[in-house]
Design a protein around this motif. Structure first.
Motif, short mmCIF file in Angstrom:
data_model
loop_
_atom_site.label_atom_id
_atom_site.label_comp_id
_atom_site.label_asym_id
_atom_site.label_seq_id
_atom_site.Cartn_x
_atom_site.Cartn_y
_atom_site.Cartn_z
N LYS A 12 0.76 -1.38 -0.09
CA LYS A 12 -0.05 0.18 -0.05
C LYS A 12 0.66 1.19 0.07
N VAL A 13 2.09 1.50 0.71
CA VAL A 13 2.72 2.55 0.85
C VAL A 13 3.61 2.48 -0.61
N LYS A 14 3.78 1.44 -1.15
CA LYS A 14 4.48 1.59 -2.55
C LYS A 14 3.58 1.82 -3.43
N GLN A 15 2.32 1.64 -3.59
CA GLN A 15 1.22 2.27 -4.46
C GLN A 15 1.13 3.58 -4.39
N ILE A 16 0.99 3.97 -2.98
CA ILE A 16 0.46 5.40 -2.70
C ILE A 16 1.99 6.25 -3.22
N ARG A 17 3.04 5.78 -2.89
CA ARG A 17 4.15 6.40 -3.08
C ARG A 17 4.41 6.85 -4.72
N LYS A 18 3.93 5.79 -5.49
CA LYS A 18 4.06 5.92 -7.11
C LYS A 18 2.74 6.64 -7.40
N GLU A 19 1.96 6.80 -6.76
CA GLU A 19 0.50 7.57 -7.28
C GLU A 19 1.00 9.03 -6.95
N LYS A 20 1.85 9.20 -5.95
CA LYS A 20 2.04 10.59 -5.62
C LYS A 20 3.38 11.11 -6.51
N LYS A 21 3.77 10.10 -7.05
CA LYS A 21 5.30 10.34 -7.75
C LYS A 21 6.53 10.75 -7.03
N PHE A 22 6.73 10.01 -6.08
CA PHE A 22 7.93 10.01 -5.29
C PHE A 22 8.70 8.77 -5.67
N ARG A 24 11.85 6.56 -4.68
CA ARG A 24 12.49 5.77 -3.27
C ARG A 24 13.37 6.74 -2.71
N GLU A 25 14.24 7.11 -3.29
CA GLU A 25 15.26 8.04 -2.95
C GLU A 25 14.96 9.26 -2.39
N GLN A 26 13.73 9.97 -3.02
CA GLN A 26 13.00 11.22 -2.27
C GLN A 26 12.40 10.94 -0.94
N VAL A 27 11.95 9.72 -0.82
CA VAL A 27 11.16 9.41 0.33
C VAL A 27 12.31 9.14 1.59
N ASP A 28 13.21 8.39 1.18
CA ASP A 28 14.48 8.21 2.14
C ASP A 28 15.04 9.58 2.69
N ILE A 29 15.17 10.48 1.89
CA ILE A 29 15.74 11.85 2.27
C ILE A 29 14.78 12.38 3.13
N SER A 35 21.14 10.13 1.66
CA SER A 35 21.11 9.78 -0.14
C SER A 35 22.00 8.39 -0.26
N GLY A 36 21.24 7.57 -0.72
CA GLY A 36 22.07 6.08 -1.08
C GLY A 36 21.78 5.17 0.25
N ALA A 37 21.01 5.58 1.16
CA ALA A 37 20.77 4.60 2.07
C ALA A 37 19.73 3.35 1.66
N ASN A 38 19.07 3.56 0.63
CA ASN A 38 18.27 2.58 0.10
C ASN A 38 17.14 1.76 0.93
N TYR A 39 16.86 2.77 2.08
CA TYR A 39 15.85 2.19 3.02
C TYR A 39 14.61 1.65 2.53
N ILE A 40 13.85 2.67 1.68
CA ILE A 40 12.56 2.27 1.19
C ILE A 40 12.85 1.16 0.02
N SER A 41 13.86 1.04 -0.71
CA SER A 41 14.18 0.03 -1.51
C SER A 41 14.23 -1.47 -0.85
N HIS A 42 14.88 -1.22 0.17
CA HIS A 42 15.42 -2.64 0.99
C HIS A 42 13.95 -3.19 1.59
N ILE A 43 13.01 -2.40 2.17
CA ILE A 43 11.63 -2.47 2.38
C ILE A 43 10.78 -2.95 1.30
N GLU A 44 10.76 -2.22 0.32
CA GLU A 44 10.06 -2.92 -0.90
C GLU A 44 10.35 -4.01 -1.42
N ASN A 45 11.56 -4.40 -1.57
CA ASN A 45 12.29 -5.48 -2.20
C ASN A 45 12.12 -6.72 -1.20
N GLY A 46 11.67 -6.47 0.18
CA GLY A 46 11.88 -7.57 0.90
C GLY A 46 13.11 -7.95 1.60
N THR A 47 14.17 -7.15 1.48
CA THR A 47 15.29 -7.31 1.99
C THR A 47 15.43 -6.95 3.32
#
Length: 86
Positions: A12-22, A24-29, A35-47
């Motif tokens: 759901k967070v991923k869906q809303i993030r994409k709808e709002k055109k953010f 992953r890096e913008q949300v991390d910041i 920058s480069g922490a990839n926190y959102i990426s890690h969560i969305e990819n299940g890692t």
């Protein structure tokens, strides 16, 4: 290991993030990760684990939505958690 509720919330967070055109890096910041922490990426990819309540609240502010938008309605949540009322 992610629960079905964690997976639902992540999607759901991923869906809303994409709808709002953010990105992953913008949300991390916005969440004050470097920058480069990839926190959102890690969560969305299940890692990584999943969002905690603090992050969910901050994400709702970033996306200008209600925190409840990230979670299923009660009946669906009970089903996802394997809870029966009777």
């Amino acid at each position: 290991m992610k629960t079905t509720l964690n997976i639902y919330t992540t999607e759901k967070v991923k869906q809303i993030r994409k709808e709002k055109k953010f990105t992953r890096e913008q949300v991390d910041i916005q969440l004050s990760f470097s920058s480069g922490a990839n926190y959102i990426s890690h969560i969305e990819n299940g890692t990584d684990k999943s969002y905690n309540l603090y992050h969910s609240n901050e994400l709702a502010k970033i996306f200008n939505c209600d925190i409840a938008n990230f979670f299923p309605p009660p009946q669906e949540a009970n089903s996802l958690l394997g809870i029966s009322r009777y």
